[in-house]
Design a protein around this motif. Structure first.
Motif, PDB file in Angstrom:
ATOM      1  N   ASP A   1      -9.443  29.975 -10.597  1.00  0.00           N
ATOM      2  CA  ASP A   1     -10.867  30.018 -10.297  1.00  0.00           C
ATOM      3  C   ASP A   1     -11.394  31.426 -10.556  1.00  0.00           C
ATOM      4  O   ASP A   1     -10.855  32.401 -10.069  1.00  0.00           O
ATOM      5  N   ALA A   2     -12.507  31.539 -11.283  1.00  0.00           N
ATOM      6  CA  ALA A   2     -13.056  32.840 -11.621  1.00  0.00           C
ATOM      7  C   ALA A   2     -13.815  33.445 -10.451  1.00  0.00           C
ATOM      8  O   ALA A   2     -14.087  34.646 -10.453  1.00  0.00           O
ATOM      9  N   ARG A   3     -14.172  32.667  -9.439  1.00  0.00           N
ATOM     10  CA  ARG A   3     -14.962  33.187  -8.317  1.00  0.00           C
ATOM     11  C   ARG A   3     -14.079  33.561  -7.129  1.00  0.00           C
ATOM     12  O   ARG A   3     -14.548  33.621  -6.012  1.00  0.00           O
TER      13      ARG A   3
END
Length: 74
Positions: free
Chosen positions: A67-69
């Protein structure tokens, strides 16, 4: 007393090293002694390569679905 223990330890160390048997060949396996038939496997297979590729695939897919967040609190 401590000096005596150190000296006895240092003089006993070479005695334990004398047990090294240098006459045995490197590929000798004592567990296979006195067997009437061949108990070793013939040439290798490709299973290790498949396990390596599967492991690398799991790592690659894990990186793809990251996940990039994400924060530093995860």
């Amino acid at each position: 007393m401590a000096l005596l223990i150190v000296l006895l330890t240092l003089t006993a160390a070479p005695l334990s090293a004398r047990a090294d048997d240098t006459n045995a060949p490197k590929d000798y396996d004592g567990r296979l002694d006195d067997f009437g038939k061949q108990v070793t496997l013939d040439g290798g297979g490709t299973a290790l390569s498949y396990f390596l590729f599967a492991g690398l695939g799991v790592i690659a897919l894990g990186i793809l679905f990251k996940d990039a967040r994400r924060t530093h609190l995860d």
